[in-house]
Design a protein around this motif. Structure first.
Motif, PDB file in Angstrom:
ATOM      1  N   THR A 175       0.831  -1.195   0.000  1.00  0.00           N
ATOM      2  CA  THR A 175       0.000   0.000   0.000  1.00  0.00           C
ATOM      3  C   THR A 175       0.864   1.243   0.000  1.00  0.00           C
ATOM      4  O   THR A 175       2.019   1.221   0.436  1.00  0.00           O
ATOM      5  N   GLY A 176       0.302   2.319  -0.517  1.00  0.00           N
ATOM      6  CA  GLY A 176       1.005   3.591  -0.617  1.00  0.00           C
ATOM      7  C   GLY A 176       0.156   4.573  -1.391  1.00  0.00           C
ATOM      8  O   GLY A 176      -1.008   4.773  -1.077  1.00  0.00           O
ATOM      9  N   TYR A 177       0.742   5.146  -2.429  1.00  0.00           N
ATOM     10  CA  TYR A 177      -0.053   6.040  -3.275  1.00  0.00           C
ATOM     11  C   TYR A 177       0.488   6.018  -4.699  1.00  0.00           C
ATOM     12  O   TYR A 177       1.605   5.579  -4.972  1.00  0.00           O
ATOM     13  N   LYS A 178      -0.359   6.529  -5.601  1.00  0.00           N
ATOM     14  CA  LYS A 178       0.008   6.708  -6.998  1.00  0.00           C
ATOM     15  C   LYS A 178      -0.490   8.085  -7.420  1.00  0.00           C
ATOM     16  O   LYS A 178      -1.570   8.522  -6.999  1.00  0.00           O
ATOM     17  N   VAL A 179       0.292   8.786  -8.214  1.00  0.00           N
ATOM     18  CA  VAL A 179      -0.120  10.102  -8.697  1.00  0.00           C
ATOM     19  C   VAL A 179      -1.018   9.926  -9.916  1.00  0.00           C
ATOM     20  O   VAL A 179      -0.596   9.380 -10.940  1.00  0.00           O
ATOM     21  N   ILE A 180      -2.276  10.353  -9.770  1.00  0.00           N
ATOM     22  CA  ILE A 180      -3.266  10.274 -10.841  1.00  0.00           C
ATOM     23  C   ILE A 180      -3.799  11.678 -11.082  1.00  0.00           C
ATOM     24  O   ILE A 180      -4.301  12.326 -10.155  1.00  0.00           O
ATOM     25  N   ASP A 181      -3.673  12.164 -12.319  1.00  0.00           N
ATOM     26  CA  ASP A 181      -4.107  13.528 -12.658  1.00  0.00           C
ATOM     27  C   ASP A 181      -3.501  14.543 -11.695  1.00  0.00           C
ATOM     28  O   ASP A 181      -4.189  15.425 -11.139  1.00  0.00           O
ATOM     29  N   ASP A 182      -2.186  14.392 -11.446  1.00  0.00           N
ATOM     30  CA  ASP A 182      -1.403  15.322 -10.618  1.00  0.00           C
ATOM     31  C   ASP A 182      -1.836  15.326  -9.151  1.00  0.00           C
ATOM     32  O   ASP A 182      -1.573  16.296  -8.433  1.00  0.00           O
ATOM     33  N   LYS A 183      -2.471  14.250  -8.694  1.00  0.00           N
ATOM     34  CA  LYS A 183      -2.897  14.182  -7.294  1.00  0.00           C
ATOM     35  C   LYS A 183      -2.555  12.813  -6.723  1.00  0.00           C
ATOM     36  O   LYS A 183      -2.748  11.791  -7.372  1.00  0.00           O
ATOM     37  N   LYS A 184      -2.021  12.804  -5.487  1.00  0.00           N
ATOM     38  CA  LYS A 184      -1.721  11.543  -4.819  1.00  0.00           C
ATOM     39  C   LYS A 184      -3.020  10.838  -4.435  1.00  0.00           C
ATOM     40  O   LYS A 184      -3.898  11.440  -3.810  1.00  0.00           O
ATOM     41  N   ILE A 185      -3.115   9.566  -4.800  1.00  0.00           N
ATOM     42  CA  ILE A 185      -4.292   8.766  -4.501  1.00  0.00           C
ATOM     43  C   ILE A 185      -3.838   7.473  -3.807  1.00  0.00           C
ATOM     44  O   ILE A 185      -2.978   6.753  -4.311  1.00  0.00           O
ATOM     45  N   ALA A 186      -4.427   7.170  -2.646  1.00  0.00           N
ATOM     46  CA  ALA A 186      -4.055   5.975  -1.891  1.00  0.00           C
ATOM     47  C   ALA A 186      -4.408   4.716  -2.683  1.00  0.00           C
ATOM     48  O   ALA A 186      -5.497   4.613  -3.263  1.00  0.00           O
ATOM     49  N   ILE A 187      -3.488   3.753  -2.657  1.00  0.00           N
ATOM     50  CA  ILE A 187      -3.609   2.543  -3.463  1.00  0.00           C
ATOM     51  C   ILE A 187      -3.310   1.322  -2.595  1.00  0.00           C
ATOM     52  O   ILE A 187      -2.457   1.368  -1.710  1.00  0.00           O
ATOM     53  N   VAL A 188      -4.007   0.215  -2.871  1.00  0.00           N
ATOM     54  CA  VAL A 188      -3.601  -1.108  -2.400  1.00  0.00           C
ATOM     55  C   VAL A 188      -3.299  -1.959  -3.620  1.00  0.00           C
ATOM     56  O   VAL A 188      -4.099  -2.006  -4.563  1.00  0.00           O
ATOM     57  N   TRP A 189      -2.136  -2.599  -3.596  1.00  0.00           N
ATOM     58  CA  TRP A 189      -1.784  -3.544  -4.644  1.00  0.00           C
ATOM     59  C   TRP A 189      -1.852  -4.955  -4.079  1.00  0.00           C
ATOM     60  O   TRP A 189      -1.319  -5.235  -3.002  1.00  0.00           O
ATOM     61  N   LYS A 190      -2.539  -5.856  -4.779  1.00  0.00           N
ATOM     62  CA  LYS A 190      -2.560  -7.272  -4.429  1.00  0.00           C
ATOM     63  C   LYS A 190      -1.945  -8.042  -5.584  1.00  0.00           C
ATOM     64  O   LYS A 190      -2.483  -8.042  -6.697  1.00  0.00           O
ATOM     65  N   ASN A 191      -0.799  -8.640  -5.321  1.00  0.00           N
ATOM     66  CA  ASN A 191      -0.045  -9.345  -6.374  1.00  0.00           C
ATOM     67  C   ASN A 191       0.147  -8.458  -7.599  1.00  0.00           C
ATOM     68  O   ASN A 191       0.060  -8.907  -8.741  1.00  0.00           O
ATOM     69  N   GLY A 192       0.394  -7.173  -7.344  1.00  0.00           N
ATOM     70  CA  GLY A 192       0.682  -6.227  -8.406  1.00  0.00           C
ATOM     71  C   GLY A 192      -0.520  -5.569  -9.037  1.00  0.00           C
ATOM     72  O   GLY A 192      -0.367  -4.640  -9.840  1.00  0.00           O
ATOM     73  N   VAL A 193      -1.741  -6.023  -8.687  1.00  0.00           N
ATOM     74  CA  VAL A 193      -2.967  -5.430  -9.250  1.00  0.00           C
ATOM     75  C   VAL A 193      -3.462  -4.341  -8.297  1.00  0.00           C
ATOM     76  O   VAL A 193      -3.667  -4.595  -7.105  1.00  0.00           O
ATOM     77  N   GLU A 194      -3.661  -3.148  -8.806  1.00  0.00           N
ATOM     78  CA  GLU A 194      -3.977  -2.017  -7.936  1.00  0.00           C
ATOM     79  C   GLU A 194      -5.475  -1.827  -7.727  1.00  0.00           C
ATOM     80  O   GLU A 194      -6.300  -2.115  -8.604  1.00  0.00           O
ATOM     81  N   THR A 195      -5.811  -1.343  -6.528  1.00  0.00           N
ATOM     82  CA  THR A 195      -7.164  -0.905  -6.188  1.00  0.00           C
ATOM     83  C   THR A 195      -7.065   0.479  -5.569  1.00  0.00           C
ATOM     84  O   THR A 195      -6.284   0.686  -4.628  1.00  0.00           O
ATOM     85  N   VAL A 196      -7.829   1.407  -6.102  1.00  0.00           N
ATOM     86  CA  VAL A 196      -7.857   2.756  -5.536  1.00  0.00           C
ATOM     87  C   VAL A 196      -8.697   2.745  -4.266  1.00  0.00           C
ATOM     88  O   VAL A 196      -9.812   2.218  -4.249  1.00  0.00           O
ATOM     89  N   LEU A 197      -8.164   3.310  -3.192  1.00  0.00           N
ATOM     90  CA  LEU A 197      -8.899   3.379  -1.938  1.00  0.00           C
ATOM     91  C   LEU A 197      -9.907   4.518  -1.987  1.00  0.00           C
ATOM     92  O   LEU A 197      -9.593   5.635  -2.423  1.00  0.00           O
ATOM     93  N   ASN A 198     -11.112   4.211  -1.536  1.00  0.00           N
ATOM     94  CA  ASN A 198     -12.187   5.193  -1.599  1.00  0.00           C
ATOM     95  C   ASN A 198     -11.917   6.378  -0.678  1.00  0.00           C
ATOM     96  O   ASN A 198     -11.327   6.243   0.389  1.00  0.00           O
TER      97      ASN A 198
END
Length: 350
Positions: A175-198
């Motif tokens: 878990t961490g974040y990914k920059v999407i449209d110039d904004k940090k968005i919290a992410i969970v990766w499971k076996n490399g597949v990402e899910t954006v946290l609500n």
């Protein structure tokens, strides 16, 4: 209860470490043997005073690296009675080397051609997983990365950070974040597949800092923030719950699930004076505040809670590494160990 003060002066060490004494208040750790990792102030190979990656065992330090300009230990884990510590060594060109120490024997995981950060470590069924970030690509951007037994697993091809890793039933979560449209968005990766946290507040950036997984639930902590406000958040199965008050500038740093209770540690930050107030939440409710504290690691063993991070010294003037201890029933945290001039990044009790 007899009060014991231990002054561990490292004058006999092969490396001179001025002002690196560790003091223990009241009693030593009530149960088990504790391991703290971070950096101590000492001399490197060039005879210059700097921060050096270290591990403390019940308050007694061992320097892991003095061959770089600066080094730090960031995470610790055990497997089959072997101790693993992950950290970095800084080079003169600004790059870093990811280091893994197994029982004090070091291994270079990266080659020093990039800047690397280490955030977390777990060992599962003999496999060593290190979470962190490496500046790579055409823009030399931070990329969330897992190193499994030294092999690189990129979690994204965009600017991102991995702040924690967890393994459950052979599934690898990060878990961490990914920059999407110039904004940090919290992410969970499971076996490399990402899910954006609500997030219930889309105007705020989000960052996830820690993760825990069991048979039924995925717990993630972090914070939502902009320049003016920050709110500590606990996600349970991607459902967010705000932990902090609306007017506080708060961050959740780490969590631990003990039986069915979810403990979260973090802090409030006074952005004008940059003062900290440590926070402990249990099952979503604030239960403890510690003035001057910035805890960033938690472990629970034998019904004792241990937190590691930084806190103000006895004069309230300077930060020092600290480990706090509390019984799970009274949640009265005492600074059991103090590390003047040293940095403590994580604690584990075995």
């Amino acid at each position: 209860m007899k009060k014991i003060i231990l002054f561990l002066i490292l004058t006999q060490s092969a490396i001179s470490c001025t002002n690196s004494e560790v003091t223990a208040d009241d009693n030593q750790m009530s149960e088990g043997k504790y391991y703290a990792v971070g950096s101590t102030y000492g001399k490197n190979k060039d005879n210059q005073f700097t921060q050096l990656a270290s591990v403390w065992i019940d308050g007694i330090p061992t320097i892991l690296s003095n061959t770089a300009i600066v080094s730090a230990a960031n995470a610790v884990a055990f497997y089959n009675n072997d101790r693993y510590v992950a950290g970095t060594e800084s080079l003169s060109n600004g790059n870093t080397i990811l280091k893994l120490w197994k029982n004090n024997t070091s291994e270079s995981v990266t080659d020093g051609n990039h800047h690397v950060e280490v955030t977390d470590l777990i060992v599962s069924e003999g496999n060593v997983y290190i979470a962190g970030n490496e500046s790579v690509g055409p823009l030399n951007s931070s990329i969330a990365t897992i190193w499994k037994n030294g092999q690189v697993l990129r979690l994204s091809d965009q600017t991102s950070e991995a702040n924690a890793v967890y393994v459950y039933n052979n599934d690898v979560y990060a878990t961490g974040y990914k920059v999407i449209d110039d904004k940090k968005i919290a992410i969970v990766w499971k076996n490399g597949v990402e899910t954006v946290l609500n997030s219930e507040q889309n105007d705020l950036e989000s960052t996830a800092t820690d993760i825990y997984v069991d048979a039924d639930n995925i717990y993630v902590v972090g914070y939502l923030r902009n320049s003016f406000k920050s709110r500590a958040i606990l996600w349970k199965n991607n459902s967010p719950a705000t932990l902090s008050d609306e007017n506080d500038f708060s961050q959740a740093k780490a969590l631990f699930v003990h039986n069915t209770d979810v403990y979260v540690v973090g802090c409030d930050i006074d952005t004008d004076r940059y003062d900290f107030v440590g926070k402990v939440w249990k099952n979503g409710t604030l239960v403890t505040e510690i003035n001057g504290a910035n805890p960033k690691s938690i472990d629970i063993k034998n019904n004792k809670i241990y937190m590691a991070g930084t806190g103000l010294d006895d004069r309230g003037m300077h930060d020092e590494g600290k480990i706090w201890e509390s019984d799970v029933t009274n949640l009265n945290f005492v600074a059991k160990y103090k590390f003047p001039n040293n940095k403590i990044n994580a604690v584990l009790v075995k």
